[in-house]
Scaffold this active site. Structure first.
Site, PDB file in Angstrom:
ATOM      1  N   GLY A  99       0.802  -1.222   0.000  1.00 22.80           N
ATOM      2  CA  GLY A  99       0.000   0.000   0.000  1.00 22.80           C
ATOM      3  C   GLY A  99       0.831   1.268   0.000  1.00 22.80           C
ATOM      4  O   GLY A  99       2.055   1.255   0.071  1.00 22.80           O
ATOM      5  N   GLY A 101       2.534   3.633   1.573  1.00 18.91           N
ATOM      6  CA  GLY A 101       3.097   3.836   2.900  1.00 18.91           C
ATOM      7  C   GLY A 101       3.583   5.240   3.153  1.00 18.91           C
ATOM      8  O   GLY A 101       3.679   5.678   4.296  1.00 18.91           O
ATOM      9  N   ARG A 102       3.917   5.969   2.082  1.00 18.39           N
ATOM     10  CA  ARG A 102       4.319   7.367   2.247  1.00 18.39           C
ATOM     11  C   ARG A 102       3.817   8.235   1.096  1.00 18.39           C
ATOM     12  O   ARG A 102       4.421   9.237   0.738  1.00 18.39           O
ATOM     13  CB  ARG A 102       5.840   7.485   2.372  1.00 18.39           C
ATOM     14  CG  ARG A 102       6.647   6.914   1.234  1.00 18.39           C
ATOM     15  CD  ARG A 102       8.132   7.237   1.437  1.00 18.39           C
ATOM     16  NE  ARG A 102       8.964   6.565   0.457  1.00 18.39           N
ATOM     17  CZ  ARG A 102      10.264   6.831   0.284  1.00 18.39           C
ATOM     18  NH1 ARG A 102      10.847   7.751   1.018  1.00 18.39           N
ATOM     19  NH2 ARG A 102      10.977   6.171  -0.597  1.00 18.39           N
ATOM     20  N   ASP A 133       8.018   5.858   8.704  1.00 19.17           N
ATOM     21  CA  ASP A 133       7.443   7.124   9.162  1.00 19.17           C
ATOM     22  C   ASP A 133       6.618   7.834   8.098  1.00 19.17           C
ATOM     23  O   ASP A 133       6.014   8.870   8.363  1.00 19.17           O
ATOM     24  CB  ASP A 133       8.545   8.060   9.674  1.00 19.17           C
ATOM     25  CG  ASP A 133       9.631   8.323   8.632  1.00 19.17           C
ATOM     26  OD1 ASP A 133       9.372   8.135   7.429  1.00 19.17           O
ATOM     27  OD2 ASP A 133      10.745   8.732   9.034  1.00 19.17           O
ATOM     28  N   GLY A 134       6.607   7.299   6.870  1.00 20.58           N
ATOM     29  CA  GLY A 134       5.807   7.904   5.809  1.00 20.58           C
ATOM     30  C   GLY A 134       6.380   9.186   5.232  1.00 20.58           C
ATOM     31  O   GLY A 134       5.729   9.855   4.440  1.00 20.58           O
ATOM     32  N   ARG A 191       3.382  14.245  -7.015  1.00 17.73           N
ATOM     33  CA  ARG A 191       3.436  13.402  -8.209  1.00 17.73           C
ATOM     34  C   ARG A 191       2.088  13.473  -8.928  1.00 17.73           C
ATOM     35  O   ARG A 191       1.036  13.598  -8.296  1.00 17.73           O
ATOM     36  CB  ARG A 191       3.752  11.954  -7.829  1.00 17.73           C
ATOM     37  CG  ARG A 191       4.998  11.833  -6.970  1.00 17.73           C
ATOM     38  CD  ARG A 191       5.547  10.435  -6.957  1.00 17.73           C
ATOM     39  NE  ARG A 191       4.700   9.469  -6.274  1.00 17.73           N
ATOM     40  CZ  ARG A 191       5.078   8.217  -6.016  1.00 17.73           C
ATOM     41  NH1 ARG A 191       6.269   7.795  -6.401  1.00 17.73           N
ATOM     42  NH2 ARG A 191       4.270   7.381  -5.376  1.00 17.73           N
ATOM     43  N   ARG A 198      -1.615   0.097  -9.664  1.00 19.60           N
ATOM     44  CA  ARG A 198      -0.485  -0.788  -9.949  1.00 19.60           C
ATOM     45  C   ARG A 198      -0.958  -2.230 -10.107  1.00 19.60           C
ATOM     46  O   ARG A 198      -2.079  -2.563  -9.743  1.00 19.60           O
ATOM     47  CB  ARG A 198       0.506  -0.723  -8.773  1.00 19.60           C
ATOM     48  CG  ARG A 198       0.986   0.688  -8.469  1.00 19.60           C
ATOM     49  CD  ARG A 198       0.945   0.936  -6.948  1.00 19.60           C
ATOM     50  NE  ARG A 198       1.249   2.330  -6.622  1.00 19.60           N
ATOM     51  CZ  ARG A 198       2.479   2.822  -6.511  1.00 19.60           C
ATOM     52  NH1 ARG A 198       3.508   2.024  -6.639  1.00 19.60           N
ATOM     53  NH2 ARG A 198       2.672   4.089  -6.244  1.00 19.60           N
ATOM     54  N   ASP A 268       4.509  -4.155  -7.219  1.00 21.59           N
ATOM     55  CA  ASP A 268       3.833  -2.978  -6.667  1.00 21.59           C
ATOM     56  C   ASP A 268       4.394  -1.691  -7.258  1.00 21.59           C
ATOM     57  O   ASP A 268       3.862  -0.610  -6.995  1.00 21.59           O
ATOM     58  CB  ASP A 268       3.954  -2.946  -5.134  1.00 21.59           C
ATOM     59  CG  ASP A 268       5.393  -3.029  -4.666  1.00 21.59           C
ATOM     60  OD1 ASP A 268       6.025  -4.069  -4.901  1.00 21.59           O
ATOM     61  OD2 ASP A 268       5.889  -2.057  -4.057  1.00 21.59           O
ATOM     62  N   ASN A 269       5.452  -1.799  -8.064  1.00 16.99           N
ATOM     63  CA  ASN A 269       6.017  -0.638  -8.752  1.00 16.99           C
ATOM     64  C   ASN A 269       5.733  -0.674 -10.251  1.00 16.99           C
ATOM     65  O   ASN A 269       6.412  -0.009 -11.022  1.00 16.99           O
ATOM     66  CB  ASN A 269       7.532  -0.560  -8.534  1.00 16.99           C
ATOM     67  CG  ASN A 269       7.897  -0.241  -7.097  1.00 16.99           C
ATOM     68  OD1 ASN A 269       7.103   0.351  -6.374  1.00 16.99           O
ATOM     69  ND2 ASN A 269       9.089  -0.630  -6.681  1.00 16.99           N
TER      70      ASN A 269
END
Length: 521
Positions: A99, A101-102, A133-134, A191, A198, A268-269
């Site tokens: 997911g 995460g940041r 820490d995101g 972005r 994905r 996931d990328n």
């Protein structure tokens, strides 16, 4: 400024009912979450080119509201930020739920009949942050910001970057996983992409045997981004997979053309739209080396090396095919598409390489000529970008004399290694090459123009990005601006920028950030 908000994700996909922001398994497609407020945000840079495409005025780009929204300190009215849930195979192994995460999606907008999702990277913790820490640091944010726009202007399918903000906060990072973390300057990148969906968004639903939500997500994706396909039918799902396969291959061929190495081709990328996504430990080939990877995590196995990217694309597509199987319920059509990938790759790669060396007609000798060239480029360290760019200056009527390597000599890192054996091997290739050029009926000038349109003069080499990072760390953003202006016209001559058309300097060969990078980069 008033954006034309079109939040299709939040309106059409199942939402996590829990609104608190804590780490947890999520069964739905996304979770609502707000960006973390930053202490002293500063707009470091903004892409005026992308802003114009989004309908954002120069005035708004430098307004206080823009800074607040795109640093994460303010949420626009009637928008509902969220993070997406997805899984993925990382270095070949199923990693379960991953997911955003940041990354936090702010909103989607429509401008000139195009849908754009705007997302902040480094905006704080989400339910998917796991033990992280995101946040993001200035170092990696500059790399992502510049590379996103560099790839776009190179003609490579990619996500984009609108803005780069320094947060004023400190972030603890262990850049090479040595057990000695240090505090770095925090940053946030905005972005931009039609969608950040994905392969992993589909994988997680198949892994959980959630066919109902898988169907909702796939139908949504087809309706929004593949409108020529009929959603909700077996034939439509097969066509969808074919289209994703085609786009993925097209993207990867472009990577090979410009010498780009992603570094972390986990599922996931992998964008469902065939866009380059998630710029971490990427790099461009300096010396042409099919075994090179920029990722320290992958330095032993080299799974994601330059010469293996096409194969990994296929491996990842197999994972996506497995995820879509519950909707298709037939193996044969999916396998046929995957088999077709191999044939399409061979044809498209050969056509791409022919364009790089200026061959446009058909000849039985072309495959051998290309294969031999790729072998020769690895005999001694040879700069890929410089070699192919300068190759365009070869005269097809040239007589191969003792100085036949002169047009490409600048590409060799160690000219003293060009012994008699290597020179003879190159001489044989150039004789065959010039003979082949004589079968082309276009002039030298026309061929040079065509070759220079596919062989960039300027790419964002890691050491160039690092120079921008080092200066920015001291509060000097002039090098960042210089790099930004350079990447806007990578195929142009840019006579004032000749110093950047050069091999990697010796000081950058083993410098952190200039050669190998970690996944936290």
């Amino acid at each position: 400024m008033k954006f034309n908000i079109k939040d299709t994700i939040t309106k059409e996909l199942p939402a996590d009912p829990i609104l608190e922001n804590f780490r947890r398994p999520v069964r739905e497609c996304f979770s609502y979450v707000s960006p973390k407020k930053t202490s002293q945000p500063i707009l470091v840079h903004a892409s005026h080119v992308l802003a114009k495409e989004l309908g954002i005025s120069e005035e708004y780009l430098h307004s206080e509201e823009f800074l607040k929204v795109f640093s994460g300190n303010s949420i626009l009215p009637n928008t509902h930020p969220y993070a997406m849930c997805y899984g993925g195979h990382q270095f070949g192994n199923w990693a379960g739920q991953l997911g955003d995460g940041r990354a936090i999606n702010l909103f989607e907008i429509e401008h000139n009949d195009k849908l754009w999702a705007l997302q902040l990277k480094g905006a704080g913790e989400t339910p998917y942050s796991r033990n992280a820490d995101g946040l993001a640091v200035l170092r990696s944010s500059i790399r992502e910001y510049l590379c996103s726009e560099a790839m776009y202007h190179l003609g490579v399918p990619t996500t984009r970057a609108l803005s780069l903000c320094k947060t004023g906060d400190k972030v603890l990072r262990d850049i090479l996983y040595t057990g000695h973390p240090e505090y770095e300057k925090g940053a946030v990148v905005c972005r931009v992409s039609p969608s950040f969906l994905r392969f992993g968004n589909f994988e997680i639903l198949m892994a959980r045997d959630d066919k109902a939500t898988l169907k909702i997500l796939t139908d949504y994706t087809i309706k929004q981004f593949f409108p020529q396909i009929q959603a909700g039918t077996k034939e439509g799902y097969i066509q969808f997979f074919q289209e994703v396969t085609n786009r993925t291959l097209k993207m990867l061929i472009h990577w090979q053309r410009v010498g780009f190495v992603h570094g972390v081709m986990n599922t996931d990328n992998m964008s469902i739209l065939g866009l380059t996504i998630d710029y971490g430990p990427y790099g461009w080939l300096e010396g042409y080396d099919e075994g090179w990877t920029p990722n320290t995590t992958d330095s032993r196995e080299k799974r994601y090396r330059y010469g293996n990217q096409i194969n990994i694309g296929l491996w990842n597509l197999y994972r996506l095919a497995s995820s879509l199987f519950p909707l298709v319920e037939e193996i044969a059509p999916l396998e046929a598409i995957l088999e077709g990938y191999r044939d399409a790759y061979t044809q498209q790669y050969q056509e791409m390489m022919k364009s790089k060396i200026g061959l446009y007609s058909e000849d039985s000798s072309d495959i051998e000529l290309i294969n031999t060239l790729e072998e020769n480029l690895q005999m001694t360290e040879t700069d890929m970008t410089i070699f192919f760019r300068n190759l365009s200056s070869i005269d097809k009527e040239a007589v191969i004399t003792d100085d036949f390597l002169a047009p490409v000599m600048d590409a060799f890192y160690n000219p003293e290694e060009l012994d008699e054996s290597i020179r003879e091997t190159w001489k044989q290739w150039f004789e065959a090459y010039v003979s082949r050029l004589q079968k082309e009926y276009i002039s030298n000038l026309e061929r040079q123009e065509k070759m220079n349109a596919v062989n960039p003069k300027y790419v964002l080499r890691n050491y160039m990005a690092q120079l921008a990072i080092d200066a920015a760390d001291k509060g000097d953003y002039s090098v960042l601006e210089e790099m930004y202006q350079l990447i806007l016209d990578p195929y142009g001559e840019q006579k004032d920028a000749e110093k950047w058309f050069a091999k990697r300097p010796d000081w950058a060969r083993n410098k952190i950030g200039c050669s190998m990078l970690s996944c936290s980069s």
